[in-house]
Design a protein around this motif. Structure first.
Motif, mmCIF file in Angstrom:
data_model
loop_
_atom_site.group_PDB
_atom_site.id
_atom_site.type_symbol
_atom_site.label_atom_id
_atom_site.label_comp_id
_atom_site.label_asym_id
_atom_site.label_seq_id
_atom_site.Cartn_x
_atom_site.Cartn_y
_atom_site.Cartn_z
ATOM 1 N N THR A 162 50.516 23.235 -14.311
ATOM 2 C CA THR A 162 50.508 22.192 -13.287
ATOM 3 C C THR A 162 49.666 21.028 -13.788
ATOM 4 O O THR A 162 48.468 21.182 -14.026
ATOM 5 N N GLU A 163 50.307 19.876 -13.966
ATOM 6 C CA GLU A 163 49.613 18.702 -14.500
ATOM 7 C C GLU A 163 48.894 17.916 -13.416
ATOM 8 O O GLU A 163 47.749 17.483 -13.597
ATOM 9 N N THR A 164 49.571 17.706 -12.280
ATOM 10 C CA THR A 164 48.946 16.964 -11.176
ATOM 11 C C THR A 164 49.247 17.648 -9.849
ATOM 12 O O THR A 164 50.312 18.250 -9.676
ATOM 13 N N TRP A 165 48.296 17.530 -8.938
ATOM 14 C CA TRP A 165 48.431 18.058 -7.574
ATOM 15 C C TRP A 165 47.860 16.987 -6.636
ATOM 16 O O TRP A 165 46.655 16.752 -6.641
ATOM 17 N N THR B 239 54.596 20.956 -16.120
ATOM 18 C CA THR B 239 55.253 20.902 -17.421
ATOM 19 C C THR B 239 55.575 22.314 -17.881
ATOM 20 O O THR B 239 54.725 23.209 -17.810
ATOM 21 N N ILE B 240 56.807 22.501 -18.330
ATOM 22 C CA ILE B 240 57.231 23.766 -18.920
ATOM 23 C C ILE B 240 57.201 23.593 -20.433
ATOM 24 O O ILE B 240 57.883 22.720 -20.979
ATOM 25 N N TYR B 241 56.397 24.392 -21.107
ATOM 26 C CA TYR B 241 56.334 24.351 -22.570
ATOM 27 C C TYR B 241 57.206 25.469 -23.130
ATOM 28 O O TYR B 241 57.128 26.617 -22.669
ATOM 29 N N VAL B 242 58.014 25.127 -24.127
ATOM 30 C CA VAL B 242 58.856 26.119 -24.788
ATOM 31 C C VAL B 242 58.618 26.041 -26.286
ATOM 32 O O VAL B 242 58.149 25.027 -26.808
ATOM 33 N N ALA B 243 58.967 27.131 -26.977
ATOM 34 C CA ALA B 243 58.654 27.208 -28.400
ATOM 35 C C ALA B 243 59.710 26.567 -29.289
ATOM 36 O O ALA B 243 59.401 26.087 -30.382
ATOM 37 N N ARG B 244 60.973 26.536 -28.847
ATOM 38 C CA ARG B 244 62.057 26.096 -29.716
ATOM 39 C C ARG B 244 62.951 25.067 -29.032
ATOM 40 O O ARG B 244 63.081 25.080 -27.794
ATOM 41 N N PRO B 245 63.622 24.214 -29.824
ATOM 42 C CA PRO B 245 64.542 23.225 -29.237
ATOM 43 C C PRO B 245 65.664 23.888 -28.439
ATOM 44 O O PRO B 245 66.076 23.379 -27.394
#
Length: 296
Positions: A213-216, A229-235
């Motif tokens: 969660t970036e902002t609330w 933001t959802i972080y993923v490892a691969r394209p």
């Protein structure tokens, strides 16, 4: 006389620990999916039973770790067990005394730690199989109590709760009676989004993603604006999460938004962003962001 203590729920992945926590507290505190290793951090559920305050600790499933993330998850589970006043080993009665279950029980025995054995999913198993399973596991580690329950149906949970209330040490309550968890709303929002990733994607994608969660921002009308933001490892994982013309990420956002609004009892404006970040599961900062201690 008031009582208060911590009771940790430990076990192999997919034993039903999160389902049990949610059922006992009567609230959705820990995310659930049919996939193993959904829970990544310790989640506290606060429960009143008579004069006793039971602090239930849902822990990640214990498995053989490979990544830095895995090691942090398993460490969180053992820390939860070590710090608790009482430990419950939750076992999927259908799967029985698997190698993973026997290894966990063996570690309890080696450490001289007394624990309770809780056989879950007993509604799906022939009663004649339960006593031999109990005997087999007690031969690995002598459990001080044994309970047979179904977290899904509620069978046997009243007996378990009464026993937990009696077992809590004497002392003042640590939380207000109306609190359900110490999980911050920002972390809850990230977990609800991650739950939808588990429910809506397959294979390795859920395990290769994390959510922060970036902002609330609290709005004047009582609603809340959440940016995550959802972080993923691969394209390829990013493409799957976004979907054709953004269809998948919109569906993830819509369902997570509805679930958050229900849990928070307020309107939620949820905005999701997907970023590729190779090796995020080896970054200490990412692990701390999702509530794990970095064991390096």
């Amino acid at each position: 006389m008031t009582r208060c203590g911590f009771a940790a729920i430990v076990g192999a992945p997919n034993a039903g620990k999160s389902t049990l926590l949610n059922r006992l507290t009567g609230a959705k505190l820990s995310i659930v999916s049919p996939k193993a290793q959904t829970t990544r951090m310790r989640v506290l559920g606060i429960l009143m039973r008579g004069e006793a305050q039971i602090l239930l600790v849902d822990t990640p499933g214990i498995f053989a770790p490979r990544r830095r993330l895995d090691r942090a998850m398993v460490a969180a589970a053992w820390t939860g067990a070590h710090d608790a006043d009482l430990v419950m080993l939750l076992v999927d009665a259908r799967a029985g005394a698997t190698a993973a279950v026997r290894e966990i029980a063996g570690k309890f025995a080696a450490r001289g730690r007394s624990a309770w054995l809780v056989l879950n999913k007993c509604d799906l198993v022939a009663p004649a199989k339960l006593l031999p399973l109990t005997a087999e596991l007690n031969a690995v580690a002598p459990f001080s109590e044994t309970f047979m329950v179904s977290a899904a149906t509620g069978e046997g949970l009243d007996v378990l709760l009464d026993a937990l209330a009696r077992a809590m040490p004497e002392g003042p309550h640590l939380y207000p009676a109306d609190e359900l968890t110490d999980l911050p709303d920002r972390l809850l929002a990230a977990e609800i989004v991650r739950e939808q990733i588990f429910l809506q994607t397959h294979e390795e994608v859920p395990y290769a993603a994390t959510v922060e969660t970036e902002t609330w921002r609290e709005n004047r009308d009582g609603s809340v604006r959440v940016e995550a933001t959802i972080y993923v490892a691969r394209p390829g994982h990013k493409a799957i999460l976004i979907g054709e013309r953004g269809s998948r990420i919109r569906e993830i956002g819509a369902r997570a938004r509805a679930e958050l609004a229900r849990l928070l009892e307020r309107k939620v404006h949820l905005f999701l962003n997907v970023k590729q970040r190779a090796g995020w599961d080896e970054e200490g900062a990412r692990l701390r962001a999702i509530g794990l201690e970095d064991t390096a």
